[in-house]
Scaffold this motif. Structure first.
Motif, PDB file in Angstrom:
ATOM      1  N   GLY A 190     -16.460  46.823  38.718  1.00 35.42           N
ATOM      2  CA  GLY A 190     -17.609  46.039  39.147  1.00 35.42           C
ATOM      3  C   GLY A 190     -18.878  46.812  38.867  1.00 35.42           C
ATOM      4  O   GLY A 190     -18.861  48.043  38.793  1.00 35.42           O
TER       5      GLY A 190
ATOM      6  N   SER B  89     -23.511  46.477  39.153  1.00 30.93           N
ATOM      7  CA  SER B  89     -24.710  45.729  39.494  1.00 30.93           C
ATOM      8  C   SER B  89     -25.915  46.362  38.824  1.00 30.93           C
ATOM      9  O   SER B  89     -25.907  47.562  38.504  1.00 30.93           O
ATOM     10  CB  SER B  89     -24.916  45.688  41.012  1.00 30.93           C
ATOM     11  OG  SER B  89     -25.049  47.005  41.527  1.00 30.93           O
TER      12      SER B  89
ATOM     13  N   HIS C 181     -28.386  42.896  41.323  1.00 31.28           N
ATOM     14  CA  HIS C 181     -27.694  41.713  40.793  1.00 31.28           C
ATOM     15  C   HIS C 181     -26.311  42.131  40.294  1.00 31.28           C
ATOM     16  O   HIS C 181     -26.194  43.035  39.457  1.00 31.28           O
ATOM     17  CB  HIS C 181     -28.470  41.075  39.636  1.00 31.28           C
ATOM     18  CG  HIS C 181     -29.818  40.563  40.024  1.00 31.28           C
ATOM     19  ND1 HIS C 181     -30.015  39.354  40.650  1.00 31.28           N
ATOM     20  CD2 HIS C 181     -31.056  41.107  39.869  1.00 31.28           C
ATOM     21  CE1 HIS C 181     -31.296  39.168  40.870  1.00 31.28           C
ATOM     22  NE2 HIS C 181     -31.951  40.217  40.405  1.00 31.28           N
ATOM     23  N   GLN C 182     -25.265  41.493  40.797  1.00 38.69           N
ATOM     24  CA  GLN C 182     -23.924  41.811  40.326  1.00 38.69           C
ATOM     25  C   GLN C 182     -23.722  41.240  38.928  1.00 38.69           C
ATOM     26  O   GLN C 182     -23.894  40.039  38.700  1.00 38.69           O
ATOM     27  CB  GLN C 182     -22.867  41.240  41.263  1.00 38.69           C
ATOM     28  CG  GLN C 182     -21.453  41.698  40.909  1.00 38.69           C
ATOM     29  CD  GLN C 182     -20.422  41.206  41.904  1.00 38.69           C
ATOM     30  OE1 GLN C 182     -20.433  40.044  42.290  1.00 38.69           O
ATOM     31  NE2 GLN C 182     -19.532  42.091  42.317  1.00 38.69           N
TER      32      GLN C 182
ATOM     33  N   ALA D 221     -17.527  41.878  37.873  1.00 36.39           N
ATOM     34  CA  ALA D 221     -16.722  41.752  39.079  1.00 36.39           C
ATOM     35  C   ALA D 221     -15.238  41.729  38.713  1.00 36.39           C
ATOM     36  O   ALA D 221     -14.801  40.864  37.941  1.00 36.39           O
ATOM     37  CB  ALA D 221     -17.091  40.489  39.856  1.00 36.39           C
TER      38      ALA D 221
ATOM     39  N   CYS E  22     -24.414  52.370  39.029  1.00 34.91           N
ATOM     40  CA  CYS E  22     -23.974  51.467  40.101  1.00 34.91           C
ATOM     41  C   CYS E  22     -22.704  50.745  39.674  1.00 34.91           C
ATOM     42  O   CYS E  22     -22.726  49.549  39.344  1.00 34.91           O
ATOM     43  CB  CYS E  22     -25.075  50.479  40.460  1.00 34.91           C
ATOM     44  SG  CYS E  22     -26.592  51.258  41.037  1.00 34.91           S
TER      45      CYS E  22
ATOM     46  N   ARG F  52     -17.120  38.041  34.710  1.00 34.07           N
ATOM     47  CA  ARG F  52     -15.711  37.955  35.078  1.00 34.07           C
ATOM     48  C   ARG F  52     -14.856  37.624  33.855  1.00 34.07           C
ATOM     49  O   ARG F  52     -15.309  36.947  32.937  1.00 34.07           O
ATOM     50  CB  ARG F  52     -15.488  36.889  36.158  1.00 34.07           C
ATOM     51  CG  ARG F  52     -16.148  37.229  37.492  1.00 34.07           C
ATOM     52  CD  ARG F  52     -15.859  36.160  38.539  1.00 34.07           C
ATOM     53  NE  ARG F  52     -16.473  36.500  39.820  1.00 34.07           N
ATOM     54  CZ  ARG F  52     -15.882  37.249  40.748  1.00 34.07           C
ATOM     55  NH1 ARG F  52     -14.650  37.701  40.531  1.00 34.07           N
ATOM     56  NH2 ARG F  52     -16.501  37.521  41.889  1.00 34.07           N
TER      57      ARG F  52
END
Length: 565
Positions: free
Chosen positions: A331, A333, A337-338, A341, A376, A541
């Protein structure tokens, strides 16, 4: 139609008198699109920048004439040249992200060049390049490479100048979006009576929208009356591209271009190779000779199931239980903001995995996480059976057999103060342990392996073409002898022949050394030809994965189907 651009025997010379490009002669009437073609390193960018009055260096000089919107650009003083650029011409280069102020949001970036534009104009301009109003609030660091390219294009379009010069405007974009933006450019030229000069290595699409094609190095006659026509050398068989340039039916012509059974033979004249420079690529060993067979469209390669013979052999050339890289639950970010994932995959030694998806799907972020360049990030990574840190951290302790990343914007990745020799010498010494006295020999061999002459060793990045910079970045990564090589759009700035040679080189590297490749690309033909497995990202994703031929022949997700244009 009036001619907004008139170029007559334009030649650009280096300070030592070496000819960098030319002589080039062409004209661009208002309301038309002209494609500038030629192999990587042929001087397309040099010609385009010359129309702005910019030469490769302060010591370079130009002969011939270049008139843009009635201005002889080489006769303008500094103040007049600035006024000319502000009022008459807009330019978007190959690395547009470097021109975006990282502190400004997209809204401010657009207002920087169009201070009086209404909010509705900002929104409409973003829509032209396939971005929603939501992107007005984002900063460049929150955008993918393709999204940065589209913002730079929007900055050019919103100025409403009479002349647009666009260097590779469709690179780094997936199939459906390329087609849409190409159609928008034709519409803008017609509606605004603008003259557009663009380059691009997606020859099927670029040729389909161009009213004329100017090939650097070709002898052409532009004095005929009537609308501009295709400029195809007389020896070119049939000139299939001329079918698409009748001045009508732009969108249908684009669609027709994508269902042609194959590209026509490249309409290029390759530069003479420097004498005495060895070429290490033996492309005959991979079945079809790189660059000699027709290169089909994305859909053609998927339909016909074509894959290079070495590509099929390599995937089984090393033990299937010998994993070079495992990723689980990745994951990431960006500024809260992601963007990724729960991404996972396994990559065997000597295999090639393609990571594909629309611009902004998270492909480059995934590559940066794997390379240890994204702070991150969460999840688990395993390199050759040993866990490695996720997130930014020094990995030089891995030495040879580590992970190397070749980015999509090599100009940003290469130190402008280092020569090519210094750039390649650093990993050779620090990671490869090559003695200083043997560096020149190793540097020459590295340059030859990516089809570059030895005399480039003394040049700086700004003295190279975009394609040459990309190959230098690849050579630098190969110098570290990595176990895993991450390639982010490394062929997007290369002509088809050179791209085929680069991919043949990478096939040899993984066959000979067991190097695992993770290929990020919007070129689905390349993916079908060289990558045995495929992973499709959509909004960060994994939405589809598996055998490349199976997935692309019968995609189950809209995100996958859109990649095929």
């Amino acid at each position: 139609m009036s001619d907004l651009v008139l170029v007559d025997r334009l030649t650009v010379l280096a300070s030592n008198g070496q000819k960098l490009v030319g002589p080039a002669t062409f004209r661009i009437p208002a309301g038309t699109v002209t494609a500038l073609t030629g192999p990587s390193g042929s001087g397309k960018t040099t010609v385009m920048r010359a129309l702005l009055g910019r030469l490769p260096s302060v010591t370079a000089r130009a002969t011939g004439t270049a008139s843009v919107a009635g201005n002889d650009v080489f006769s303008l003083n500094h103040v007049a040249l600035q006024r000319f650029r502000r009022m008459h011409i807009a330019y978007v280069g190959q690395d547009p992200g470097s021109a975006l102020n990282p502190l400004l949001r997209v809204r401010a970036l657009l207002r920087e060049v169009a201070p009086d534009a209404a909010m509705a104009t900002l929104v409409d301009t973003l829509a032209l390049v396939g971005l929603s109003a939501e992107y007005l609030r984002r900063r460049p660091s929150e955008l993918s490479g393709g999204q940065q390219r589209r913002v730079a294009l929007a900055r050019a379009l919103i100025r409403d100048t009479g002349v647009l010069v666009l260097d590779e405007p469709l690179a780094g974009l997936h199939g459906a979006l390329r087609t849409d933006i190409a159609g928008q450019l034709v519409d803008i030229a017609r509606r605004r009576s603008a003259a557009i000069l663009l380059s691009g290595h997606d020859t099927t699409l670029v040729h389909s929208i161009a009213d004329q094609v100017v090939e650097l190095g070709a002898v052409t006659d532009l004095t005929e009356a009537g609308p501009p026509r295709a400029l195809v050398p007389s020896g070119h068989p049939e000139g299939r591209t001329a079918k698409f340039r009748d001045g009508t039916g732009t969108q249908s012509r684009i669609a027709d271009a994508f269902v042609e059974t194959a590209h026509a033979s490249p309409v290029v004249t390759l530069p003479d190779r420097a004498p005495g420079v060895p070429v290490l690529l033996d492309t005959d060993s991979v079945g079809d000779r790189a660059g000699d067979h027709p290169i089909g469209t994305d859909a053609d390669l998927v339909r016909n199931g074509r894959r290079g013979s070495l590509g099929a052999a390599v995937k089984d050339g090393f033990g299937q239980d010998e994993f070079a890289l495992r990723a689980q639950g990745i994951g990431a970010s960006v500024d809260g903001h992601q963007v990724l994932a729960d991404v996972g995959f396994e990559l065997c030694a000597g295999a090639a995995l393609a990571v594909v998806g629309a611009s902004g799907a998270g492909k480059t972020t995934l590559a940066r996480v794997v390379a240890g360049l994204h702070r991150c990030a969460t999840g688990y990574l395993e390199l050759r059976g040993a866990p490695i840190s996720v997130g930014r951290g020094r990995r030089i302790s891995h030495g040879a057999g580590g992970i190397q990343l070749v980015t999509q914007n090599p100009r940003s990745a290469l130190n402008p103060r280092r020569t090519v020799a210094q750039t390649l010498g650093r990993p050779l010494r620090r990671i490869g342990g090559v003695p200083r006295r043997r560096l020149p020999q190793h540097i020459t061999e590295l340059l030859a392996s990516v089809e570059l002459p030895a005399d480039l060793a003394g040049r700086y990045p700004h003295e190279l073409s975009g394609g040459q910079r990309q190959r230098i970045a690849l050579a630098r990564a190969l110098a570290a002898e990595p176990a895993v090589l991450l390639c982010d759009e490394i062929t997007s700035a290369l002509d088809h022949t050179t791209a085929a040679s680069i991919m043949a080189l990478l096939d040899r590297v993984r066959a000979d050394h067991g190097t695992a490749l993770l290929i990020i690309s919007h070129d689905m033909g390349l993916v079908a030809e060289h990558c045995s497995r495929l992973l499709v990202l959509d909004h960060g994703r994994v939405v589809e994965s598996g055998d490349t031929g199976t997935v692309l022949a019968a995609p189950t997700r809209t995100a996958t189907r859109e990649l095929l244009g």
